[in-house]
Structure formats: structure tokens, C-alpha cells
Design a protein around this motif. Structure first.
Motif, short mmCIF file in Angstrom:
data_model
loop_
_atom_site.label_atom_id
_atom_site.label_comp_id
_atom_site.label_asym_id
_atom_site.label_seq_id
_atom_site.Cartn_x
_atom_site.Cartn_y
_atom_site.Cartn_z
N VAL A 1 4.05 -4.53 -0.96
CA VAL A 1 4.39 -3.30 -1.48
C VAL A 1 3.24 -1.89 -1.08
O VAL A 1 2.29 -2.10 -0.66
N ASP A 2 4.23 -0.91 -0.62
CA ASP A 2 3.58 0.14 -0.31
C ASP A 2 3.44 1.11 -1.41
O ASP A 2 4.25 1.13 -2.29
N TYR A 3 2.22 1.90 -1.35
CA TYR A 3 2.10 2.78 -2.75
C TYR A 3 1.60 4.28 -2.34
O TYR A 3 0.91 4.32 -1.17
N GLU A 4 1.61 5.14 -2.87
CA GLU A 4 1.10 6.36 -2.89
C GLU A 4 0.63 6.90 -4.26
O GLU A 4 1.52 6.91 -5.31
N VAL A 5 -0.48 7.36 -4.68
CA VAL A 5 -0.99 7.82 -5.80
C VAL A 5 -1.17 9.41 -5.76
O VAL A 5 -1.81 9.84 -4.98
N THR B 1 -11.06 5.32 -2.83
CA THR B 1 -10.74 4.23 -2.18
C THR B 1 -11.72 3.01 -2.11
O THR B 1 -11.24 1.95 -2.06
N GLN B 2 -13.06 3.48 -2.32
CA GLN B 2 -13.96 2.13 -2.55
C GLN B 2 -13.47 1.56 -3.94
O GLN B 2 -13.67 0.17 -3.96
N TYR B 3 -13.37 2.27 -4.92
CA TYR B 3 -12.90 1.57 -6.06
C TYR B 3 -11.56 0.73 -6.17
O TYR B 3 -11.16 -0.27 -6.35
N THR B 4 -10.52 1.25 -5.15
CA THR B 4 -9.38 0.56 -5.05
C THR B 4 -9.80 -0.53 -4.24
O THR B 4 -9.34 -1.89 -4.56
N GLU B 5 -10.68 -0.63 -3.07
CA GLU B 5 -11.09 -1.79 -2.28
C GLU B 5 -11.68 -2.97 -3.36
O GLU B 5 -11.63 -3.92 -3.21
N GLU B 6 -12.60 -2.42 -4.15
CA GLU B 6 -13.22 -3.40 -5.07
C GLU B 6 -12.24 -4.07 -6.10
O GLU B 6 -12.45 -5.16 -6.30
N GLU B 7 -11.26 -3.37 -6.49
CA GLU B 7 -10.27 -3.97 -7.50
C GLU B 7 -9.55 -4.96 -6.71
O GLU B 7 -9.03 -5.89 -7.04
N ALA B 8 -8.82 -4.56 -5.47
CA ALA B 8 -8.28 -5.51 -4.62
C ALA B 8 -8.79 -6.81 -4.49
O ALA B 8 -8.36 -7.64 -4.60
N ARG B 9 -10.16 -6.70 -4.12
CA ARG B 9 -10.97 -7.94 -3.78
C ARG B 9 -11.18 -8.75 -5.05
O ARG B 9 -11.13 -10.34 -4.86
N LYS B 10 -11.29 -8.12 -6.28
CA LYS B 10 -11.54 -9.04 -7.56
C LYS B 10 -10.07 -9.63 -7.98
O LYS B 10 -10.15 -10.65 -8.16
N LEU B 11 -9.08 -8.82 -7.45
CA LEU B 11 -7.56 -9.48 -7.92
C LEU B 11 -7.42 -10.44 -6.76
O LEU B 11 -6.58 -11.25 -6.94
N GLY B 12 -7.92 -10.69 -5.75
CA GLY B 12 -7.58 -11.19 -4.54
C GLY B 12 -6.05 -10.91 -3.80
O GLY B 12 -5.46 -11.89 -3.37
N VAL B 13 -6.18 -9.82 -3.67
CA VAL B 13 -4.90 -9.14 -2.89
C VAL B 13 -5.50 -8.46 -1.44
O VAL B 13 -6.72 -8.24 -1.40
N VAL B 14 -4.74 -8.42 -0.48
CA VAL B 14 -5.06 -7.96 0.79
C VAL B 14 -4.11 -6.52 0.99
O VAL B 14 -3.15 -6.36 0.53
N GLY B 15 -4.69 -6.03 2.02
CA GLY B 15 -3.93 -4.71 2.40
C GLY B 15 -5.01 -3.61 2.85
O GLY B 15 -6.23 -3.98 3.38
N TRP B 16 -4.60 -2.35 2.60
CA TRP B 16 -5.34 -1.10 2.92
C TRP B 16 -5.33 -0.04 2.04
O TRP B 16 -4.31 -0.04 1.38
N SER C 1 -4.20 13.87 3.90
CA SER C 1 -4.39 15.07 3.98
C SER C 1 -3.60 16.03 2.98
O SER C 1 -4.02 17.21 2.56
N GLN C 2 -2.89 15.56 2.21
CA GLN C 2 -2.02 16.13 1.24
C GLN C 2 -2.80 15.93 -0.25
O GLN C 2 -2.19 16.23 -1.39
N GLY C 3 -3.82 15.07 -0.28
CA GLY C 3 -4.60 14.90 -1.42
C GLY C 3 -4.19 13.75 -2.26
O GLY C 3 -4.53 13.74 -3.38
N THR C 4 -3.27 12.79 -1.48
CA THR C 4 -2.97 11.60 -2.35
C THR C 4 -3.77 10.33 -1.97
O THR C 4 -4.62 10.45 -0.77
N VAL C 5 -3.45 9.11 -2.10
CA VAL C 5 -4.26 7.91 -2.01
C VAL C 5 -3.02 7.15 -1.55
O VAL C 5 -2.05 6.91 -2.43
N THR C 6 -2.92 6.52 -0.38
CA THR C 6 -1.93 5.73 0.13
C THR C 6 -2.18 4.24 0.66
O THR C 6 -3.38 4.46 0.93
N THR D 1 -10.53 -0.01 3.98
CA THR D 1 -10.19 1.59 3.91
C THR D 1 -9.83 2.00 5.26
O THR D 1 -10.56 1.60 6.11
N ARG D 2 -9.03 2.89 5.53
CA ARG D 2 -8.54 3.28 6.66
C ARG D 2 -8.72 4.72 6.68
O ARG D 2 -8.90 5.43 5.78
#
Length: 105
Positions: free
Chosen positions: A14-18, A30-45, A50-55, A103-104
Motif C-alpha cells: 500500500v502507498d500512503y501520504e500523511v 521519517t525516523q519514527y516511521t522507520e523504527e515502527e516499520a521495523r518493529k512491526l516487521g514490514v518493508v518499504g520506504w 516538498s508539500q510538507g507531507t510524508v509519503t 528513508t528516501r
């Protein structure tokens, strides 16, 4: 399919934008997102836009992807304020496209 994929159900992507106050709050969302993803065992980026969102994109067993979607919608980094999270291109996949979560820039 791997035993992990079978045990946890179908693999999902799934793609997301926050949206909200999710960048530049003295922490690194982005660092917190990376940590949570690793904790849950999911992969991605994840990436700040530049619009102030996280995708980004999340892949993994359906239950773990759903847990990450919930975190992206409701929790986020400690000082973020999430107004809404849009999810798109949600689909079942036969294999993971990533070996970890990064993180990209």
C-alpha cells in the motif's frame, strides 16, 4: 510463498501520504516511521515531500500492513499532528519488493 507469508495471510502493498504537521517538529518523523516499520516487521520506504507531507510505501503480511496503516493514521512521531492519511494502490502481491525499510531523500 515463504512460510512467513503463509502463516500471516496474504502479502499486501500500500502507498500512503500523511497530512498535517508531520515535518520539522524537532524530531524526525521519517525516523519514527522507520523504527515502527521495523518493529512491526514490514518493508518499504518513507520520504518527506516538498508539500510538507510524508509519503511512502509499506509491504508485508496483511495484518502487519494493517497495523502500520493504523500507526500512520493515528500515532506518528511524538510531536506530529496527523490531520489525515491517504492510502492508495492497495493490492495483494506475490513477493516483497524491498528487503527492509528505509528513508528516501
Amino acid at each position: 510463498m515463504s512460510a512467513l507469508g503463509k502463516a500471516s495471510g496474504a502479502l499486501k502493498s500500500v502507498d500512503y501520504e500523511v497530512f498535517g504537521r508531520v515535518q520539522g517538529n524537532g524530531d524526525f518523523p521519517t525516523q519514527y516511521t522507520e523504527e515502527e516499520a521495523r518493529k512491526l516487521g514490514v518493508v518499504g520506504w518513507v520520504k518527506n515531500t516538498s508539500q510538507g507531507t510524508v509519503t511512502g510505501q509499506v509491504q508485508g503480511p496483511e495484518d502487519k500492513v494493517n497495523a502500520m496503516k493504523s500507526w500512520l493514521s493515528k500515532v506518528g512521531s511524538p510531536s506530529s499532528r496527523i490531520d489525515r492519511t491517504d492510502f492508495s494502490n492497495e493490492k495483494e502481491i506475490s513477493k516483497l519488493d524491498f528487503s527492509g525499510f528505509s528513508t528516501r531523500y
